[in-house]
Design a protein around this motif. Structure first.
Motif, mmCIF file in Angstrom:
data_model
loop_
_atom_site.group_PDB
_atom_site.id
_atom_site.type_symbol
_atom_site.label_atom_id
_atom_site.label_comp_id
_atom_site.label_asym_id
_atom_site.label_seq_id
_atom_site.Cartn_x
_atom_site.Cartn_y
_atom_site.Cartn_z
ATOM 1 N N CYS A 224 1.076 -1.420 0.344
ATOM 2 C CA CYS A 224 -0.173 -0.041 0.040
ATOM 3 C C CYS A 224 0.591 0.989 -0.067
ATOM 4 O O CYS A 224 2.160 1.185 1.057
ATOM 5 C CB CYS A 224 -1.042 -0.077 0.974
ATOM 6 S SG CYS A 224 -2.465 0.977 1.552
ATOM 7 N N CYS A 229 -0.551 3.011 6.795
ATOM 8 C CA CYS A 229 -1.664 2.033 6.143
ATOM 9 C C CYS A 229 -0.814 0.698 7.064
ATOM 10 O O CYS A 229 0.443 0.389 6.740
ATOM 11 C CB CYS A 229 -2.406 1.341 5.469
ATOM 12 S SG CYS A 229 -2.535 -0.104 4.659
ATOM 13 N N TYR A 231 -0.502 -2.318 5.345
ATOM 14 C CA TYR A 231 -0.015 -2.897 4.755
ATOM 15 C C TYR A 231 0.734 -2.590 3.536
ATOM 16 O O TYR A 231 1.038 -2.639 2.233
ATOM 17 C CB TYR A 231 -1.400 -3.105 3.377
ATOM 18 C CG TYR A 231 -2.441 -3.980 3.692
ATOM 19 C CD1 TYR A 231 -2.262 -5.075 5.487
ATOM 20 C CD2 TYR A 231 -3.768 -5.102 3.762
ATOM 21 C CE1 TYR A 231 -2.610 -5.839 5.770
ATOM 22 C CE2 TYR A 231 -4.253 -5.348 3.527
ATOM 23 C CZ TYR A 231 -3.963 -6.286 4.817
ATOM 24 O OH TYR A 231 -4.996 -7.395 5.025
HETATM 25 ZN ZN LIG Z 1 -3.534 0.410 2.707
#
Ligand SMILES: [Zn+2]
Length: 284
Positions: A224, A229, A231
């Motif tokens: 991401c 985030c 991720y």
């Molecule tokens: Zn994300």
């Protein structure tokens, strides 16, 4: 929901079969594919009225050059998520704009939805394959693309059908194929390694990594772009889902990557965690 007859996607598959082993191909001019959960739609220019657009005035806050630290991003499509023929939705959102940065200083971009009208952009500034100074694919590159109405039609995709799955393995995986068809695809993939003169895969994982159509250069990145985030910390398959691909000529007469850009594919993925969109390009 209106479905396009299956032969539309089958024709695409046939072109692929004849042009380059089984699935390699360029995205036809005027076509953009959208992906949901085992669903595909086709976005094409239309002369009729439509709530979806390509190009035109950018109405989202946060996308100006000043907001993006001197980088100019271009609005491609903007989809109205209330249309049932779209194969996905983004919970809480009304619009899905597709952006890319065609300035060679950046290859990979991300953007997060602050709300329905406002975005925050992220740029990969560590990519060595970028230019130092502002540079565009063509002279007199437009500040925005001409506005064109876009229609969206659902296509037929059957995750248990071998021919459908092999064209889109990199998007949907092979989970619903029968064991016999998985074996067939395994054999095809091994053959692909041979055709490419690549060393034989050393593990099953490596072998299945080689089944990634329509992404000629392998599955897109899975990290991401939103720095807050979780991720964004590490690449892991499945963190981002592919939601759209388009090519150099999303609408007639507009070559987004310039006159020599045919064969390029722009890949849009959404983060499962924070819905940030990540966009990169690769050769198709
Ligand atoms: Zn994300």
């Amino acid at each position: 929901m209106k479905h396009i007859a299956p032969q539309v996607i089958k024709q695409a598959s046939l072109q692929q079969t004849h042009s380059y082993f089984w699935t390699a191909r360029m995205i036809p001019d005027g076509e953009t594919y959208l992906f949901g959960d085992n669903k595909i739609s086709l976005a094409t220019p239309t002369r009729g009225k439509s709530r979806h657009t390509f190009g035109g005035k950018d109405r989202f806050r946060g996308s100006s050059r000043a907001d993006c630290d001197g980088i100019l991003v271009h609005l491609l499509h903007c989809f109205d998520l209330t249309d049932n023929d779209l194969p996905f939705d983004l919970p809480g959102m009304r619009w899905l704009p597709l952006y890319y940065c065609f300035d060679f200083r950046v290859n990979t971009i991300g953007y997060r939805f602050r709300d329905d009208e406002s975005l925050e952009f992220f740029f990969d500034r560590d990519d060595p394959h970028t230019s130092e100074k502002e540079e565009w694919p063509d002279d007199n590159y437009p500040l925005e693309f001409p506005e064109v109405a876009i229609q969206v039609d659902a296509l037929t995709y059957d995750p248990t059908n071998f021919d459908d799955v092999k064209v889109w393995t990199g998007v949907f995986g092979i989970g619903k194929l029968s064991p016999q068809d998985q074996e067939r695809l395994r054999d095809d993939t091994l053959q692909w390694f041979e055709i490419c003169n690549a060393p034989e895969p050393e593990s099953e994982e490596e072998l299945w990594d080689g089944a990634h159509m329509p992404f000629m250069q392998g599955r897109p990145g899975s990290q991401c772009m939103n720095p807050v985030c979780e991720y964004s910390q590490q690449e892991r398959q499945g963190q981002l889902r592919t939601i759209a691909i388009t090519g150099n000529t999303p609408v007639d007469g507009v070559h987004v990557f310039g006159p020599h850009g045919d064969g390029i594919m722009f890949i849009f993925q959404a983060c499962e965690k924070c819905q940030t969109i990540r966009v990169e390009n690769q050769c198709s």
